[in-house]
Structures are given as structure tokens and as C-alpha cells.
Design an enzyme around this catalytic site. Structure first.
Site, PDB file in Angstrom:
ATOM      1  N   THR A  13       0.838  -1.195   0.000  1.00 41.46           N
ATOM      2  CA  THR A  13       0.000   0.000   0.000  1.00 41.46           C
ATOM      3  C   THR A  13       0.875   1.248   0.000  1.00 41.46           C
ATOM      4  O   THR A  13       1.986   1.257   0.515  1.00 41.46           O
ATOM      5  CB  THR A  13      -0.958   0.029   1.201  1.00 41.46           C
ATOM      6  N   THR A  16       3.444   4.283  -4.612  1.00 38.92           N
ATOM      7  CA  THR A  16       3.811   5.100  -5.768  1.00 38.92           C
ATOM      8  C   THR A  16       5.034   5.969  -5.488  1.00 38.92           C
ATOM      9  O   THR A  16       5.522   6.670  -6.376  1.00 38.92           O
ATOM     10  CB  THR A  16       2.629   6.002  -6.197  1.00 38.92           C
ATOM     11  N   GLY A  18       8.418   6.850  -2.235  1.00 42.03           N
ATOM     12  CA  GLY A  18       9.002   6.640  -0.911  1.00 42.03           C
ATOM     13  C   GLY A  18       9.356   5.205  -0.593  1.00 42.03           C
ATOM     14  O   GLY A  18       9.774   4.419  -1.455  1.00 42.03           O
ATOM     15  N   ILE A  19       9.174   4.843   0.682  1.00 41.69           N
ATOM     16  CA  ILE A  19       9.519   3.503   1.139  1.00 41.69           C
ATOM     17  C   ILE A  19       8.682   2.452   0.422  1.00 41.69           C
ATOM     18  O   ILE A  19       9.188   1.394   0.042  1.00 41.69           O
ATOM     19  CB  ILE A  19       9.345   3.405   2.671  1.00 41.69           C
ATOM     20  N   TYR A 154       0.896  11.284  15.239  1.00 52.36           N
ATOM     21  CA  TYR A 154       1.596  10.328  14.376  1.00 52.36           C
ATOM     22  C   TYR A 154       2.234   9.225  15.214  1.00 52.36           C
ATOM     23  O   TYR A 154       2.087   8.033  14.919  1.00 52.36           O
ATOM     24  CB  TYR A 154       2.666  11.056  13.562  1.00 52.36           C
TER      25      TYR A 154
END
Length: 263
Positions: A13, A16, A18-19, A154
């Protein structure tokens, strides 16, 4: 060491960039067929085109849709009924003082960062158990242990991921399915690069600005720099291989030694 994932299917997930993107690339290099997920068809198509240029023999399929709601997850699962490997990577972050975080922001962060993984794990893990093999990985953060004062909401979601990961591992113990979490530290993704540019100017040396950021904000780092997305992806990809079959219920750190702990 058996790291071959030929014949296995994976969903990453938020892949598209980054990690998530780096993980999708590493899994494809190991032979897995990878479903690339993003909120828009345009971003998913662009990511797959780039991935194919980097892994010419890789197998990628589009998995368009937001995982931030139950409806979005249901639609995704309907289009992709089963996977062998689930990487719960989608997530959001935003620095904000605690007293300025409203209820709707707490809920939004929980829905995206926590409920997405809960819903997808609930949908896909039973099939893995039935087949006797599977991998579930939650991309948490060192912020789940070392709560950042600048974004407590976060940190809260990352702590929740650690609890869910361990609890799910206990639930499927002995089934051939492993469940783990990975705790990246500060990592140079596209979003972080933009942040660093805003700090140092358009012509900033990102490596140097990153080292200065670490020195000021994460002084306990042992590598004294930002990690790369590829370094995090290497750990994630390993956990998905047959070689990691005895590693489950674990929280593995790729934090550059930021957390001052021996366990």
C-alpha cells in the site's frame, strides 16, 4: 539462503513513492508479482512505468484506490481477492503542536495509519493461513517508541501498529504465516527531500542538510545521516522471504541507532 519469491503475490500500500515504492521494487527483484497501490490511476501508472524501467522482468499490476476508508479497502480487496504478502505501508505524517490537534485530525491519522492495516490484514491473512504460507509487514516507525513531541498523533498511530502486529502474530502462530513490523528512522523520501530543500534552499546539498537535521533533531543517531528508502526496503523484503520463516512477532529497527536501547 532462500530469498526467492517467484510465484508469490504481494500488495504494497502507498507504493507510488518513498519507502513503499522501494519495497515494491525489491519484492519484484526477488520474483514476486507486485500490486502497486495509490489513490489515483495516473500516479499508479507512472509508478509502474518507472518500476518496469528499473526491473524489466518485474511483474506489476495496478491496485488503484484509497485505503483510508472501509469502502476503499473493500473495493481494493474486491479487485485483488488474495495475496501472499501484505505490506501495510500507507501512512501520513504532519508536525503539529499537541494543543492544536483537533479531534478530526486524530481520527484521520488513525483511519489512514492504523485502520487501513487492520482492515487489509483482516481481509487477506485468513487466506494466507488456509494456504499455509504468508507474510504481513507493518511499516511502523521509531516514533512509535520515541514519541515525537512535534507530532504526537503520528507517534500514537505507530505505537498502535506495533501492538496490532504482535497481536496478529500471536493470532496466527504456527500457521506458516509471519507478521512483523519494521521501524524506520528518519528516511530520505520525496516528502522529506522537499522538507530539507525548504530548510536549505533550492540548491541545498540534501546529504549535508540531512546530516544537520539529524544532528539537531535526532542526535542519538549512530549513522549520523538519514537512511535511504532502499535501506529500509532491504529489511522489509528479507522479512518476506522463506529465509525469514523463524522471524515473527518482531519489531525490527532500521532507525540508524536513534533509539538508545539494547532491545
Amino acid at each position: 539462503m532462500n530469498i526467492d519469491l517467484t510465484g508469490k503475490s504481494a500488495l504494497v500500500t502507498g507504493s507510488t513513492g518513498g519507502i513503499g515504492y522501494a519495497v515494491a521494487r525489491e519484492l519484484a527483484r526477488l520474483g514476486a508479482s507486485v500490486a502497486v497501490n495509490g489513490r489515483t490511476g495516473e500516479r499508479v501508472e507512472a509508478a509502474i512505468a518507472q518500476l518496469k524501467s528499473e526491473v524489466p522482468d518485474g511483474q506489476f499490476i495496478p491496485a488503484v484506490g484509497s485505503v483510508s476508508s472501509a469502502e476503499g479497502v473493500d473495493a481494493l480487496v474486491a479487485s485483488l481477492p488474495a495475496v501472499d504478502i501484505l505490506i501495510n505501508n500507507a501512512g501520513i505524517f504532519e508536525p503539529r503542536p499537541f494543543f492544536e490537534i483537533e479531534d478530526r485530525e486524530w481520527q484521520r491519522f488513525f483511519d489512514v495509519n492504523v485502520m487501513s492495516g487492520i482492515r487489509l490484514s483482516r481481509a487477506y491473512t485468513p487466506g494466507m493461513v488456509e494456504r499455509g504460507w504468508g507474510r504481513v509487514v507493518f511499516i511502523a516507525s521509531e516514533s512509535g517508541i520515541n514519541i515525537p513531541v512535534e507530532m504526537v498523533h503520528y507517534g500514537m498511530t505507530k505505537t498502535a501498529q506495533l501492538a496490532i502486529s504482535r497481536g496478529l502474530a500471536e493470532t496466527v502462530g504456527g500457521s506458516g504465516v509471519t507478521v512483523n513490523s519494521v521501524l524506520p528512522g528518519p528516511t530520505l523520501t520525496e516528502g522529506v527531500a522537499e522538507f530539507l530543500k525548504s530548510m536549505g534552499g533550492a540548491g541545498a546539498d540534501l546529504d549535508q542538510v540531512g546530516r544537520e537535521f539529524i544532528a539537531e533533531n535526532r542526535p542519538t543517531s549512530l549513522i549520523k545521516r538519514l537512511a535511504s528508502a532502499e535501506e529500509v526496503a532491504s529489511m522489509v523484503a528479507y522479512l518476506c522471504t522463506p529465509a525469514a520463516s523463524a522471524t515473527t512477532g518482531a519489531a525490527l529497527r532500521v532507525d540508524g541507532g536513534v533509539l538508545r536501547s539494547i532491545a
